[in-house]
Design a protein around this motif. Sequence first.
Motif, PDB file in Angstrom:
ATOM      1  N   ASP A 199     -35.008 -96.846 -11.135  1.00 38.11           N
ATOM      2  CA  ASP A 199     -33.899 -97.146 -10.514  1.00 38.11           C
ATOM      3  C   ASP A 199     -32.515 -96.739 -11.211  1.00 38.11           C
ATOM      4  OD1 ASP A 199     -35.312 -97.992  -7.882  1.00 38.11           O
ATOM      5  OD2 ASP A 199     -35.863 -99.859  -9.438  1.00 38.11           O
ATOM      6  N   LEU A 240     -28.823 -98.137 -11.172  1.00 41.17           N
ATOM      7  CA  LEU A 240     -28.012 -99.036 -10.856  1.00 41.17           C
ATOM      8  C   LEU A 240     -26.529 -98.827 -11.114  1.00 41.17           C
ATOM      9  CD1 LEU A 240     -29.811-102.237 -12.228  1.00 41.17           C
ATOM     10  CD2 LEU A 240     -30.264-100.957  -9.986  1.00 41.17           C
ATOM     11  N   THR A 296     -24.775-102.313  -6.989  1.00 39.75           N
ATOM     12  CA  THR A 296     -26.004-102.177  -6.399  1.00 39.75           C
ATOM     13  C   THR A 296     -26.422-103.469  -5.954  1.00 39.75           C
ATOM     14  OG1 THR A 296     -26.750-100.462  -7.829  1.00 39.75           O
ATOM     15  CG2 THR A 296     -28.521-101.589  -6.632  1.00 39.75           C
ATOM     16  N   GLU A 297     -26.955-103.924  -4.691  1.00 40.76           N
ATOM     17  CA  GLU A 297     -27.061-105.117  -4.038  1.00 40.76           C
ATOM     18  C   GLU A 297     -28.280-105.689  -4.478  1.00 40.76           C
ATOM     19  OE1 GLU A 297     -26.560-104.754   0.015  1.00 40.76           O
ATOM     20  OE2 GLU A 297     -24.555-104.380  -0.181  1.00 40.76           O
ATOM     21  N   LEU A 357     -34.479-105.833  -9.846  1.00 45.79           N
ATOM     22  CA  LEU A 357     -33.995-104.995  -8.419  1.00 45.79           C
ATOM     23  C   LEU A 357     -34.959-105.711  -7.453  1.00 45.79           C
ATOM     24  CD1 LEU A 357     -32.031-103.602  -6.725  1.00 45.79           C
ATOM     25  CD2 LEU A 357     -33.592-101.364  -7.463  1.00 45.79           C
ATOM     26  N   SER A 394     -34.043-103.749  -1.684  1.00 47.34           N
ATOM     27  CA  SER A 394     -32.681-103.607  -1.890  1.00 47.34           C
ATOM     28  C   SER A 394     -32.367-102.287  -2.047  1.00 47.34           C
ATOM     29  CB  SER A 394     -32.452-104.114  -3.360  1.00 47.34           C
ATOM     30  OG  SER A 394     -33.166-103.677  -4.298  1.00 47.34           O
ATOM     31  N   LYS A 395     -31.213-101.743  -1.920  1.00 39.45           N
ATOM     32  CA  LYS A 395     -30.749-100.467  -2.028  1.00 39.45           C
ATOM     33  C   LYS A 395     -30.362 -99.886  -3.479  1.00 39.45           C
ATOM     34  CE  LYS A 395     -29.083-100.386   2.532  1.00 39.45           C
ATOM     35  NZ  LYS A 395     -27.701-100.298   3.671  1.00 39.45           N
ATOM     36  N   SER A 396     -31.046 -98.992  -3.903  1.00 41.34           N
ATOM     37  CA  SER A 396     -30.748 -98.388  -5.157  1.00 41.34           C
ATOM     38  C   SER A 396     -30.423 -96.724  -4.886  1.00 41.34           C
ATOM     39  CB  SER A 396     -31.737 -98.756  -6.386  1.00 41.34           C
ATOM     40  OG  SER A 396     -32.793 -98.078  -5.777  1.00 41.34           O
ATOM     41  N   THR A 397     -29.856 -96.532  -6.009  1.00 38.60           N
ATOM     42  CA  THR A 397     -29.725 -95.029  -6.001  1.00 38.60           C
ATOM     43  C   THR A 397     -31.025 -94.189  -6.800  1.00 38.60           C
ATOM     44  OG1 THR A 397     -27.367 -95.323  -6.031  1.00 38.60           O
ATOM     45  CG2 THR A 397     -28.082 -93.176  -6.557  1.00 38.60           C
TER      46      THR A 397
END
Length: 310
Positions: free
Chosen positions: A45, A47, A68-69, A115, A119-122
Motif C-alpha cells: 500500500d 499511504l 489516507t483514511e 490500514l 479503506s482506500k489506499s493508493t
Amino acid sequence: MYPYNSSQQSDRARQISNLRLACPQATPRDAAQSIFEFGLRIGRDTLIVRITLPPNFPAVAPTIRMVTENVTHPWLDGRGNVIGSNSLFAWNQSSNLGQIVSEIMHQFIAIPPKLSRGSKSTAHPPPYMQSTHQGPSESNSNESLALPPIPNDFDELKALDVEELKELQNSKAAFDKFFNNLDIVKSPSQIRDDMKASNIEQAKKNISYEDILNKLQKEVAELREEALDRRQVFEELAKRQEKALERYDPLVLAGTLEENAEEVDMNSEDVYSSFRSGNIQVSDFLQNYLQKRKHYHTIKAKIQLLKHRT
C-alpha cells in the motif's frame, strides 16, 4: 500568494528548502507552496502524507496529516493528524521542518501504520509519488529505496533566458557555478561548513583549557600526596590511641585488680601470722587486719562489677 514580509518570506523559503532536502519526493499541490504531499510505501500500500503550511508559517506550526483514511498509528489521532511528534508539538521558528518530517517518516517506517480492511489506499500512486520510502514488509524487505522523481520543470531554470541556458549547456564552469548556487546544494554545503567551523572552534576552546587542566591536575596530585601524609599520621595516632585505651579495657583492669587483691590478701595474712606469734598487740592487729580485709573485699567488688559489664 500570502502577504509575507521579507523576513517571514525568507524563513518560509528556508523551511521549504529544508523539507525538500529531507524529503525530495514531497511535491507542492498549489502555486503558493502551502500544501505538500508525498507517498509512503507500506507493504503493498502507498499511504499519502500531507504537510500544510498555514498563512503565518513558520511563526505558526505546520500540520502534518495522513490523508489516507482508516489508518491507525500511535502517532496519529482519529482524523489522521500527527500528534505523537514532540518536535512538532514544541514547534518554534528555530525548528527544522525537514528534520521533523524525517523523524515522522522514520517512525512510520519503524512502526508501520495499520490500514484497516475496506479503506482506500493508493495501490498505484500518481506519477509525482512514484518514488516513496519503503516500510518493512515481507515483499520488499530486501529492496533498496527508489530514487526521487525528476520534476517536469525547474523554477531556477525557468527564470533564465535562452542565452543563459545555452551558456549553461556549453560551459562547464558556468554550469558548476549555477549548480553550486542552488539552495538544495548550498544547504548541505552550508551545514558541512558550519559543522567544520563549529568543530574547529570547539577544538580551539578545548586546547585553551590545557593550561588550566594541567594546573588542576598538579593541584590534585599535591592534594593526593598531602592526603596520604595525613593518613599516615592519622593511622599512627590511631595506633597510639588503641594502645592507650587497652589500659582501660575492663578485662585488663580486672586482671590488674586481681593482682592487687592477691597482694592485699597476702598482707592481711602476714598481719594475722604476726598476731599469732605475739609480735603485735591486739589493738594494732584489729586495726591493720580489718583495714586490709576491707581493702581486699573492696577490690573484689570492683572486679565483679567489671566482669559484669563485659
